[in-house]
Design a protein around this motif. Structure first.
Motif, short mmCIF file in Angstrom:
data_model
loop_
_atom_site.label_atom_id
_atom_site.label_comp_id
_atom_site.label_asym_id
_atom_site.label_seq_id
_atom_site.Cartn_x
_atom_site.Cartn_y
_atom_site.Cartn_z
N VAL B 262 -9.41 -4.76 -9.95
CA VAL B 262 -9.07 -5.42 -8.90
C VAL B 262 -8.28 -6.42 -8.92
O VAL B 262 -8.02 -7.49 -8.28
CB VAL B 262 -10.44 -5.74 -8.12
CG1 VAL B 262 -11.02 -4.49 -7.48
CG2 VAL B 262 -11.25 -6.46 -8.92
N ALA B 307 -20.45 -7.16 -2.77
CA ALA B 307 -20.45 -6.73 -1.54
C ALA B 307 -21.90 -6.81 -1.13
O ALA B 307 -22.68 -6.55 -2.03
CB ALA B 307 -19.91 -5.17 -1.45
N THR B 317 -18.26 -7.24 -9.28
CA THR B 317 -16.84 -7.72 -9.68
C THR B 317 -17.05 -8.37 -10.93
O THR B 317 -17.74 -9.54 -11.10
CB THR B 317 -16.09 -8.34 -8.76
OG1 THR B 317 -16.08 -7.42 -7.62
CG2 THR B 317 -14.78 -8.58 -9.06
N LEU B 369 -17.55 -12.86 -1.18
CA LEU B 369 -17.26 -11.57 -0.68
C LEU B 369 -18.26 -11.10 0.21
O LEU B 369 -18.05 -10.34 1.17
CB LEU B 369 -16.51 -10.75 -1.73
CG LEU B 369 -15.51 -9.80 -1.25
CD1 LEU B 369 -14.26 -10.52 -0.32
CD2 LEU B 369 -14.89 -9.22 -2.59
N GLN B 373 -19.32 -10.87 4.59
CA GLN B 373 -19.50 -9.53 5.29
C GLN B 373 -20.75 -9.77 6.18
O GLN B 373 -20.94 -8.95 7.12
CB GLN B 373 -19.84 -8.47 4.33
CG GLN B 373 -18.65 -8.01 3.57
CD GLN B 373 -19.01 -6.81 2.51
OE1 GLN B 373 -19.94 -6.58 2.28
NE2 GLN B 373 -17.85 -6.45 1.73
N HIS B 395 -9.58 -9.47 -5.50
CA HIS B 395 -10.14 -9.15 -3.90
C HIS B 395 -9.47 -10.01 -2.84
O HIS B 395 -10.22 -10.11 -1.94
CB HIS B 395 -11.64 -9.46 -4.04
CG HIS B 395 -12.54 -8.54 -4.65
ND1 HIS B 395 -12.15 -7.02 -4.56
CD2 HIS B 395 -13.63 -8.57 -5.72
CE1 HIS B 395 -13.31 -6.41 -5.43
NE2 HIS B 395 -13.69 -7.29 -5.94
N GLU B 397 -6.97 -9.30 -0.79
CA GLU B 397 -6.74 -8.86 0.53
C GLU B 397 -8.08 -8.66 1.30
O GLU B 397 -8.16 -8.67 2.45
CB GLU B 397 -5.96 -7.48 0.16
CG GLU B 397 -4.56 -7.60 -0.13
CD GLU B 397 -3.90 -8.53 0.89
OE1 GLU B 397 -3.97 -8.53 2.04
OE2 GLU B 397 -3.04 -9.35 0.58
N GLU B 398 -9.08 -7.75 0.49
CA GLU B 398 -10.39 -7.66 1.19
C GLU B 398 -10.92 -9.02 1.70
O GLU B 398 -11.42 -9.01 2.90
CB GLU B 398 -11.38 -7.18 0.15
CG GLU B 398 -12.48 -6.62 0.42
CD GLU B 398 -13.41 -6.07 -0.42
OE1 GLU B 398 -13.17 -5.66 -1.57
OE2 GLU B 398 -14.55 -6.08 -0.31
N LEU B 399 -11.01 -9.90 0.87
CA LEU B 399 -11.39 -11.40 1.36
C LEU B 399 -10.81 -11.78 2.80
O LEU B 399 -11.23 -12.25 3.76
CB LEU B 399 -11.45 -12.32 0.27
CG LEU B 399 -12.17 -13.81 0.69
CD1 LEU B 399 -13.58 -13.70 0.91
CD2 LEU B 399 -11.80 -14.83 -0.43
N MET B 401 -8.91 -10.13 4.78
CA MET B 401 -9.31 -9.50 6.11
C MET B 401 -10.99 -9.68 6.61
O MET B 401 -11.03 -9.93 7.78
CB MET B 401 -9.32 -7.68 5.67
CG MET B 401 -8.04 -7.33 6.09
SD MET B 401 -8.26 -5.39 5.19
CE MET B 401 -9.50 -4.89 6.12
N ALA B 402 -11.82 -9.70 5.92
CA ALA B 402 -12.95 -10.29 6.30
C ALA B 402 -13.16 -11.50 7.14
O ALA B 402 -13.92 -11.74 7.82
CB ALA B 402 -13.78 -10.19 4.84
#
Lengths: 190, 476
Positions: B262, B307, B317, B369, B373, B395, B397-399, B401-402
């Motif tokens: 990642v 997560a 991670t 992260l 959520q 991470h 992009e994931e962060l 977005m959230a």
């Protein structure tokens, strides 16, 4: 988080602290020789049972006194002058019919042998008691017992039995002393 | 793309100040989420009462047996009395330290494992000092009646049980010294850990002399049974809570179901297994991970879940930062792993409805992260993401977005500290300029020690109450 009620907070705490108090109350309170002046127990001395001449001697097991450790450069000091603390009050007057001096069994405790000789009246009340043997294998034992044995002698006469508290710091000696003394008493009472 | 803090922000006036919102409720987690944490039922008074009762019993034992009277009764008796007291206290402190690492959930859920480990270390140091006093006083007391040479011989073996106690004291001494901060860093974690295990042996072999020779315990049956009982209780705690949990995790290991890169030297490992259904956990917590693989099975390391944990999978991670973490990043799909936990008290619940600010350093992003959520738009999360370089933003992009789904934002800050335009990126001035409502927010810090310290100082200066700054302490 949920607010605890007052009683939920207080009762467990009080219970715990109370329990610790009970534990302390249940502990053995060893004598230090300071409070020997307390009133002596009233012994019902009937003084009868004449011919009370049973002398306990034979119960002594064939004891081999543990040899002093030979590597020790210390020679056991012969205990001649035991610094006996002076009693604050008078010793109860000896009841009429005391037996002649009876030698108790040798009790081997972890630091060595302990033996008591005592005279007892017909009801088992101790008239006089004297430690005649105690561990001398090392100087520490000597120093402890020089203090403890005289106190034990006094306690035995003071209470008239072998149920007094142990001397703090000389637990093993005290236990063995009482055991030896008890054997004498038991022997007299039959 | 996320914004980047630049020094110009310090002078920016265009920031909108948000009104303070009413308290918000964190939404219930989705059905698939791991069972929620059961809060500890211990109250402050319970814990205080236990400590008071414990102290009363132990010091009281010494007191009732004439400890104080003996102190004034000549040097020999005074030293003997000191020996008894310090000996009792050494064991008492050791038992408390054991309770803390026994990880009882009632304490863990309340204080967090990190803090319990810190207390364990403090108790361990105190125990080492008390043991020193105990040994010194005992030797002096013994020597005062039989001379130094005899005392040495008696205390190291001639008196029965003293040989064992002597070995016990040596072992505990080794453990204490190996745990001093400066010395500890010279060992690998595993070496240190195995040295540390000697403390169990040290305590076990010392027990005999306490019961047989201890003047407060040998002659008093009540005291002796209390003492034995105390040790049995702690032993049971260790067996059922500490080792029992490990054994349960061993019996039903989890499996790696996916492992992927990642970011720079960083992997995300997903593990799953049926036993997760019975565990309680929340976002922001961490687990001890022990891969069942040759050469690795004896090492267990804590990792944050990256997560929100669910009933069937947990994700970690992990950044390759050293030997141990390197070998974990090399694992393959299907490897069995023993996962103990989750532990930790920094969960979304600590936000208590305030708006949220996360200060993150490097791979410290993992728990954030997970926590993000669980948030709602009312939290308006802001993530301050500090990293060595762009590629260390894992991470991302994931962060993003959230966070953006919740109407929040990410502020990144990369590059070595020396090259930044501001001397201290976490000074109150910079923080207030970048986040005007910083003082109204609840803050969660995740990252290396230095960052935690700098951020904590800056946040306090910016007016954030200490009670609203949350972080896990670093204990290893």
């Amino acid at each position: 988080m949920k607010k605890e009620t007052f009683s939920r907070r207080v009762f467990p705490a009080l219970t715990l602290v109370g329990a610790s108090g009970i534990l302390l109350a249940a502990l053995d309170r060893p004598s230090t020789g300071i409070d020997l002046g307390a009133a002596p127990p009233i012994g019902t001395s009937t003084g009868a049972t004449a011919g009370d001449t049973t002398t306990i001697v034979g119960t002594t097991p064939p004891v081999t006194t543990p040899a002093p450790v030979t590597t020790s450069p210390v020679t056991p000091t012969p205990v001649t002058a035991t610094p006996a603390p002076v009693l604050a009050t008078t010793v109860p007057p000896a009841p009429a019919a005391c037996s002649s001096t009876i030698v108790g069994p040798v009790i081997n405790m972890r630091f060595g042998p302990v033996q008591v000789q005592a005279s007892v009246d017909g009801t088992g009340l101790v008239c006089a008691s004297q430690g005649i043997q105690w561990p001398t294998a090392d100087r520490r034992s000597v120093s402890i017992n020089n203090q403890a044995i005289p106190l034990l002698d006094q306690w035995a006469v003071h209470t008239g039995n072998a149920k007094f508290n142990s001397i703090s710091g000389a637990t093993y000696t005290s236990k063995a002393y009482k055991q030896s003394l008890q054997a004498i008493i038991d022997g007299v009472k039959g | 793309m996320a914004m980047t803090i630049d020094p110009g922000l310090v002078n920016s006036k265009a920031k909108k100040v948000h009104p303070v919102a009413p308290a918000r409720i964190i939404p219930p987690p989705p059905l698939s989420a791991m069972k929620p944490l059961t809060p500890s039922r211990l109250t402050d008074t319970d814990i205080a009462a236990v400590l008071v009762a414990y102290t009363v019993c132990i010091v009281g034992m010494w007191f009732v047996h004439g400890g104080v009277a003996k102190l004034t009764n000549g040097w020999s008796q005074a030293w003997t009395s000191m020996t008894s007291l310090s000996g009792l206290l050494t064991s008492a402190v050791a038992l408390l330290a054991l309770v803390l690492v026994g990880r009882p959930l009632s304490l863990e859920r309340r204080f967090g494992l990190d803090r319990m480990f810190v207390w364990h270390r403090i108790l361990g140091d105190s125990m080492g000092l008390l043991l020193g006093v105990h040994v010194a006083a005992g030797t002096i007391a013994w020597a005062s009646s039989s001379g130094w040479i005899n005392a040495m011989i008696d205390l190291t073996g001639r008196t029965s049980y003293m040989a064992l106690a002597f070995i016990g004291a040596l072992l505990i001494g080794v453990v204490t010294i190996s745990s001093l901060k400066s010395i500890r860093q010279k060992f690998s974690y595993e070496t240190w850990y195995f040295i540390h295990m000697l403390a169990y042996i040290g305590m076990a072999v010392s027990f005999g002399h306490e019961i047989v020779l201890g003047s407060d315990l040998a002659g008093d049956n009540v005291a002796r049974w209390f003492w034995v009982g105390l040790h049995v209780v702690v032993l049971c705690l260790m067996v059922f809570s500490r080792w029992g949990r490990t054994i349960r995790a061993v019996v039903r290991p989890l499996r790696i179901t996916s492992i992927e890169n990642v970011g720079h030297k960083t992997v995300a490992i997903e593990v799953s297994g049926k036993s997760l259904q019975h565990r309680e956990g929340d976002a922001g917590q961490f687990c001890f991970v022990r891969p069942l693989k040759k050469g690795l099975w004896w090492q267990s390391h804590p990792f944050s879940m990256s997560a929100a944990p669910t009933k069937d999978r947990v994700r970690f991670t992990i950044k390759d930062r050293g030997e141990a973490t390197h070998s974990i990043t090399q694992l393959v799909k299907g490897t069995k792993v023993i996962v103990e936990g989750p532990f930790g008290v920094v969960t979304p619940d600590v936000l208590a409805g305030s708006k949220a600010l996360f200060v993150v350093g490097g791979v410290g992003v993992a728990p954030v992260l997970a926590m993000v959520q669980r948030l709602v738009p009312d939290h308006e999360p802001i993530v301050l993401y500090r990293a060595h370089s762009e590629k260390d933003l894992v991470h991302f992009e994931e962060l993003k977005m959230a966070v953006e789904r919740l109407g929040g934002k990410i502020l990144t800050l990369t590059g070595p500290t020396a090259k930044l335009a501001v001397k201290d990126p976490f000074s109150a001035k910079v923080l207030t300029a970048a986040i005007p409502d910083v003082a109204q927010r609840a803050v969660v810090l995740c990252g290396p020690d230095r960052l935690l310290h700098a951020a904590r100082t800056g946040l306090k200066a910016a007016g954030v109450p200490v009670a609203r700054i949350h972080s896990e302490h670093v204990w290893w």
